[in-house]
Scaffold this motif. Structure first.
Motif, PDB file in Angstrom:
ATOM      1  N   GLY A   1       0.806  -1.222   0.000  1.00  0.00           N
ATOM      2  CA  GLY A   1       0.000   0.000   0.000  1.00  0.00           C
ATOM      3  C   GLY A   1       0.834   1.264   0.000  1.00  0.00           C
ATOM      4  O   GLY A   1       0.298   2.359   0.019  1.00  0.00           O
ATOM      5  N   SER A   2       2.163   1.133  -0.021  1.00  0.00           N
ATOM      6  CA  SER A   2       3.040   2.304   0.055  1.00  0.00           C
ATOM      7  C   SER A   2       3.236   2.983  -1.292  1.00  0.00           C
ATOM      8  O   SER A   2       3.851   4.031  -1.376  1.00  0.00           O
ATOM      9  N   ILE A   3       2.725   2.387  -2.387  1.00  0.00           N
ATOM     10  CA  ILE A   3       2.907   2.975  -3.717  1.00  0.00           C
ATOM     11  C   ILE A   3       2.096   4.261  -3.828  1.00  0.00           C
ATOM     12  O   ILE A   3       0.909   4.299  -3.500  1.00  0.00           O
ATOM     13  N   SER A   4       2.726   5.310  -4.313  1.00  0.00           N
ATOM     14  CA  SER A   4       2.061   6.599  -4.461  1.00  0.00           C
ATOM     15  C   SER A   4       1.158   6.587  -5.693  1.00  0.00           C
ATOM     16  O   SER A   4       1.549   6.095  -6.761  1.00  0.00           O
ATOM     17  N   LEU A   5      -0.047   7.141  -5.548  1.00  0.00           N
ATOM     18  CA  LEU A   5      -0.969   7.206  -6.683  1.00  0.00           C
ATOM     19  C   LEU A   5      -0.423   8.083  -7.800  1.00  0.00           C
ATOM     20  O   LEU A   5      -0.797   7.926  -8.964  1.00  0.00           O
ATOM     21  N   GLU A   6       0.449   9.008  -7.460  1.00  0.00           N
ATOM     22  CA  GLU A   6       1.009   9.903  -8.472  1.00  0.00           C
ATOM     23  C   GLU A   6       2.091   9.219  -9.306  1.00  0.00           C
ATOM     24  O   GLU A   6       2.471   9.720 -10.359  1.00  0.00           O
ATOM     25  N   GLU A   7       2.616   8.088  -8.830  1.00  0.00           N
ATOM     26  CA  GLU A   7       3.696   7.411  -9.547  1.00  0.00           C
ATOM     27  C   GLU A   7       3.382   5.917  -9.683  1.00  0.00           C
ATOM     28  O   GLU A   7       4.183   5.062  -9.315  1.00  0.00           O
ATOM     29  N   LEU A   8       2.228   5.625 -10.216  1.00  0.00           N
ATOM     30  CA  LEU A   8       1.817   4.227 -10.352  1.00  0.00           C
ATOM     31  C   LEU A   8       2.631   3.547 -11.450  1.00  0.00           C
ATOM     32  O   LEU A   8       2.746   4.069 -12.568  1.00  0.00           O
ATOM     33  N   PRO A   9       3.183   2.366 -11.182  1.00  0.00           N
ATOM     34  CA  PRO A   9       3.993   1.674 -12.192  1.00  0.00           C
ATOM     35  C   PRO A   9       3.124   0.928 -13.200  1.00  0.00           C
ATOM     36  O   PRO A   9       1.957   0.616 -12.940  1.00  0.00           O
ATOM     37  N   GLU A  10       3.694   0.643 -14.358  1.00  0.00           N
ATOM     38  CA  GLU A  10       3.001  -0.170 -15.356  1.00  0.00           C
ATOM     39  C   GLU A  10       2.748  -1.569 -14.788  1.00  0.00           C
ATOM     40  O   GLU A  10       3.615  -2.161 -14.158  1.00  0.00           O
ATOM     41  N   GLY A  11       1.547  -2.083 -15.014  1.00  0.00           N
ATOM     42  CA  GLY A  11       1.190  -3.391 -14.488  1.00  0.00           C
ATOM     43  C   GLY A  11       0.489  -3.347 -13.140  1.00  0.00           C
ATOM     44  O   GLY A  11       0.177  -4.389 -12.569  1.00  0.00           O
ATOM     45  N   TYR A  12       0.214  -2.152 -12.639  1.00  0.00           N
ATOM     46  CA  TYR A  12      -0.489  -2.007 -11.357  1.00  0.00           C
ATOM     47  C   TYR A  12      -1.977  -2.281 -11.565  1.00  0.00           C
ATOM     48  O   TYR A  12      -2.598  -1.758 -12.492  1.00  0.00           O
ATOM     49  N   LEU A  13      -2.565  -3.106 -10.717  1.00  0.00           N
ATOM     50  CA  LEU A  13      -3.971  -3.505 -10.837  1.00  0.00           C
ATOM     51  C   LEU A  13      -4.701  -3.270  -9.526  1.00  0.00           C
ATOM     52  O   LEU A  13      -4.156  -3.533  -8.454  1.00  0.00           O
ATOM     53  N   ILE A  14      -5.927  -2.791  -9.629  1.00  0.00           N
ATOM     54  CA  ILE A  14      -6.828  -2.709  -8.476  1.00  0.00           C
ATOM     55  C   ILE A  14      -8.088  -3.478  -8.835  1.00  0.00           C
ATOM     56  O   ILE A  14      -8.651  -3.293  -9.924  1.00  0.00           O
ATOM     57  N   ALA A  15      -8.511  -4.353  -7.937  1.00  0.00           N
ATOM     58  CA  ALA A  15      -9.677  -5.192  -8.218  1.00  0.00           C
ATOM     59  C   ALA A  15     -10.548  -5.322  -6.975  1.00  0.00           C
ATOM     60  O   ALA A  15     -10.092  -5.104  -5.843  1.00  0.00           O
ATOM     61  N   ILE A  16     -11.799  -5.673  -7.201  1.00  0.00           N
ATOM     62  CA  ILE A  16     -12.705  -6.040  -6.113  1.00  0.00           C
ATOM     63  C   ILE A  16     -12.853  -7.549  -6.158  1.00  0.00           C
ATOM     64  O   ILE A  16     -13.163  -8.121  -7.209  1.00  0.00           O
ATOM     65  N   GLU A  17     -12.598  -8.195  -5.049  1.00  0.00           N
ATOM     66  CA  GLU A  17     -12.688  -9.649  -5.023  1.00  0.00           C
ATOM     67  C   GLU A  17     -13.409 -10.115  -3.768  1.00  0.00           C
ATOM     68  O   GLU A  17     -13.438  -9.402  -2.751  1.00  0.00           O
ATOM     69  N   GLY A  18     -13.986 -11.286  -3.846  1.00  0.00           N
ATOM     70  CA  GLY A  18     -14.710 -11.829  -2.708  1.00  0.00           C
ATOM     71  C   GLY A  18     -14.581 -13.340  -2.646  1.00  0.00           C
ATOM     72  O   GLY A  18     -14.449 -14.008  -3.683  1.00  0.00           O
TER      73      GLY A  18
END
Length: 315
Positions: free
Chosen positions: A219-236
């Motif tokens: 969770g330490s990755i800054s939103l201003e410097e997101l790297p290529e391949g970064y994914l956000i998902a909703i899972e259950g």
């Protein structure tokens, strides 16, 4: 530099060679049978048409393609004729990918509505080319009966980093409501969902592992410097009496819906682009509907596990 080539692949050539071989074999059989008269003439005509059709498929499959270099495009038809145009000359695109209807096309039109070229999704790199059009804000019209794959691409839009928390949190609230309604409608399962927002780096995902075993992204990755391949998902994950539900192949019963993806941009002036998947609610509803049909038909067991990444309630 952006380079894309959409082509027919190897299938037309394989079919064409097969047709030529079949026509040749048929010709040998006819010659050996000493067919004459109208029967022989008709047989030789059929053989000729088979071989010509096969040769045409080989040549057409090799010639037909669309190449993209930055903002310039070149379409070559089956006869080798070329048409060169720029991205700025494209007015809009019509697309269809219908499993039931059988329609499969990508049609490009210029600013006056004249057709520039026609491609099919069956062609190699066609989806990549469609993403190129979307990234460069070309209007794409989709047929109503098209598959979810195509509709999902069209619901994707680019966002800036500052929009991510609000967009993801709104999707998660909608997802929670859908899951609550599903659980209420399927009380006979006597199960509940453990769900949340997860983040990953594509390069850190391991194929043999199930999703619950994946490490996830810090969770330490800054939103201003997101790297290529970064994914956000909703899972259950489906639970029963605080234990997780698994099928007979030892796979966790779950849903997974991507919300944000950071990937290479198809625009010449951008390195990466943040894509927001706008069909999260529809995709989750589809997965839950599938589970409601599958769960009563198969055998399951429960076990205790620890999910190897954080499931957050909010960003």
């Amino acid at each position: 530099m952006i380079k894309i080539e959409v082509n027919e692949g190897k299938l037309p050539g394989i079919i064409g060679i097969g047709a030529i071989a079949a026509g040749t074999l048929f010709g040998i059989v006819v010659l050996c049978s000493n067919a004459s008269g109208m029967t022989g003439l008709f047989s030789y005509l059929v053989i000729f048409l088979i071989i010509v059709t096969g040769a045409g498929m080989c040549i057409g499959g090799r010639n037909r393609k669309l190449t993209v270099e930055d903002r310039m495009l070149c379409y070559t038809d089956r006869f080798g004729r070329k048409r060169i145009f720029s991205l700025d000359e494209i007015g809009y695109c019509q697309a269809a990918l219908e499993e039931r209807g059988g329609r499969d096309y990508l049609k490009l039109y210029d600013l006056l509505g004249e057709k520039l070229c026609k491609l099919e999704f069956a062609m190699k790199n066609s989806a990549l080319f469609l993403q190129y059009l979307l990234d460069n804000q070309v209007r794409v019209e989709c047929s109503e009966k098209s598959d979810d794959f195509l509709k999902g691409m069209l619901h994707t839009r680019s966002v800036c980093a500052e929009e991510i928390p609000e967009a993801v949190n709104a999707c998660f609230e909608e997802a929670k409501e859908l899951v609550w309604e599903w659980s209420k409608a399927h009380r006979q399962f006597q199960a509940e969902w453990k769900m949340g927002i997860a983040a990953y780096l594509e390069k850190e995902l391991s194929d043999p592992k199930q999703l619950w075993e994946q490490k996830g992204c810090s969770g330490s990755i800054s939103l201003e410097e997101l790297p290529e391949g970064y994914l956000i998902a909703i899972e259950g994950y489906l639970q029963k009496e605080d234990l997780f539900v698994f099928d007979k192949k030892n796979r966790a019963v779950m849903f997974y819906v991507p919300v944000i993806s950071v990937s290479k941009s198809m625009q010449t002036d951008e390195a990466v682009i943040i894509r927001f998947f706008g069909n999260v609610k529809e995709e989750l509803a589809c997965q839950l509907d599938w589970l409601s049909h599958v769960l009563p038909q198969k055998r399951y067991h429960t076990r205790k596990i620890s999910i190897n990444h954080e499931l957050r309630e909010r960003l």
